[in-house]
Scaffold this active site. Sequence first.
Site, mmCIF file in Angstrom:
data_model
loop_
_atom_site.group_PDB
_atom_site.id
_atom_site.type_symbol
_atom_site.label_atom_id
_atom_site.label_comp_id
_atom_site.label_asym_id
_atom_site.label_seq_id
_atom_site.Cartn_x
_atom_site.Cartn_y
_atom_site.Cartn_z
ATOM 1 N N ASP A 19 0.859 -1.191 0.000
ATOM 2 C CA ASP A 19 0.000 0.000 0.000
ATOM 3 C C ASP A 19 0.891 1.236 0.000
ATOM 4 O OD1 ASP A 19 -2.534 1.427 0.170
ATOM 5 O OD2 ASP A 19 -1.956 1.959 2.201
ATOM 6 N N SER A 20 0.301 2.361 -0.365
ATOM 7 C CA SER A 20 1.041 3.621 -0.301
ATOM 8 C C SER A 20 1.463 3.919 1.145
ATOM 9 C CB SER A 20 0.160 4.755 -0.823
ATOM 10 O OG SER A 20 -1.011 4.836 -0.034
ATOM 11 N N CYS A 82 -4.157 -1.511 -2.359
ATOM 12 C CA CYS A 82 -4.308 -0.065 -2.507
ATOM 13 C C CYS A 82 -5.133 0.145 -3.768
ATOM 14 C CB CYS A 82 -2.926 0.570 -2.656
ATOM 15 S SG CYS A 82 -2.963 2.325 -3.035
ATOM 16 N N GLU A 167 -4.192 9.484 8.073
ATOM 17 C CA GLU A 167 -2.737 9.345 8.248
ATOM 18 C C GLU A 167 -2.224 10.263 9.363
ATOM 19 O OE1 GLU A 167 0.013 8.060 5.671
ATOM 20 O OE2 GLU A 167 -1.410 6.462 5.283
ATOM 21 N N CYS A 201 -11.209 2.462 -0.635
ATOM 22 C CA CYS A 201 -9.866 2.901 -0.267
ATOM 23 C C CYS A 201 -9.553 2.150 1.018
ATOM 24 C CB CYS A 201 -9.825 4.408 -0.025
ATOM 25 S SG CYS A 201 -8.261 4.945 0.709
ATOM 26 N N HIS A 203 -7.711 2.713 3.399
ATOM 27 C CA HIS A 203 -7.585 3.506 4.630
ATOM 28 C C HIS A 203 -8.941 3.714 5.314
ATOM 29 C CE1 HIS A 203 -3.622 4.660 3.137
ATOM 30 N NE2 HIS A 203 -3.409 5.389 4.210
HETATM 31 N N1 DGL Z 1 -5.004 3.178 0.604
HETATM 32 C C1 DGL Z 1 -5.012 3.760 -0.702
HETATM 33 C C2 DGL Z 1 -6.189 3.238 -1.507
HETATM 34 O O1 DGL Z 1 -6.757 2.189 -1.201
HETATM 35 C C3 DGL Z 1 -5.017 5.259 -0.812
HETATM 36 C C4 DGL Z 1 -4.138 6.049 0.022
HETATM 37 C C5 DGL Z 1 -3.431 7.153 -0.700
HETATM 38 O O2 DGL Z 1 -4.037 8.140 -1.143
HETATM 39 O O3 DGL Z 1 -2.232 6.997 -0.792
HETATM 40 O O4 DGL Z 1 -6.566 3.860 -2.460
#
Ligand code: DGL
Length: 282
Positions: A19-20, A82, A167, A201, A203
């Site tokens: 993931d990012s 991600c 975050e 997403c 997150h």
């Molecule tokens: N967790 C990432 C996703 O599922 C997004 C987070 C980011 O913007 O880096 O899209």
Amino acid sequence: MRWGSYFCAMKNSPIGVFDSGYGGLTVLKEIVKQLPEYDYLYLGDNARAPYGQRSFDTVYQYTLECVEWFFQQGCELVILACNTASAKALRNIQQKDLPKIDTHKRVLGVIRPSTEIIGNYSHTGAVGILGTAGTVLSNSYPIEMHQFFPDIAVFQQACPMWVPLIENGEFDSEGADYFVQKYLDELLGQSPKIDTILLACTHYPLLINKIKQYLPAGISLVSQGEIVAKSLAQYLDNHQDMSKRISQTGSLQFFTTDSATDFDNHASLFFGKEVKSAHIFL
Ligand code: DGL
């Protein structure tokens, strides 16, 4: 010692989960619950997160670098946990890069498993997608859902403030309420028929309590972790050649491109357990 030679010496071949930043940990948590026997290597590209607002080319380049790192560690299978990377990089990596790197290795994303199933949750035929700007602008969800559920209408809403709030540890704060309500209203304002919303997403599960607070009754909220984990279990069942190449000692290792101390301080919120990570340079 380089990490590459360390893993090679151990003949370790874990499943790579990417993931990012921290979001992929919400997916890894469900994967480990369903498939505890395998080894896993998690990488968060925290130094370059968030990816959500970045260009197609940048997300592709960053993701490819991370995938190559996983391959150097001995991974045969990498999951892009991600949505932004799955939307902007996966197709290129699968079609352009993998044939050149190694035709036996596989990279899978989170959009396909989600779009294969999410239509089944809706009774009204209207599904809402909440994601980063990158995911929404890529149109990957409407395009892929149309293949599996041609009669379902898909409505999307970008939530660019949610990942930064999460975050920065503000997901439970009063400040988060404004942006949760704002994006939900914008999504639901697109159609009164929406009865199912996908958190597209990885997150966003951290905001689930706040989202539920503002969600009108009768609308189901779906997170991806369990869906992706089930789909991976199915994939490994159907691809014995791959599952046999993955090492199975039940180990978990965590890496970040930013500070390992910061990663360890935040990761448990996403993973549900303490983690100990190591830093890598890309
Ligand atoms: N967790 C990432 C996703 O599922 C997004 C987070 C980011 O913007 O880096 O899209």
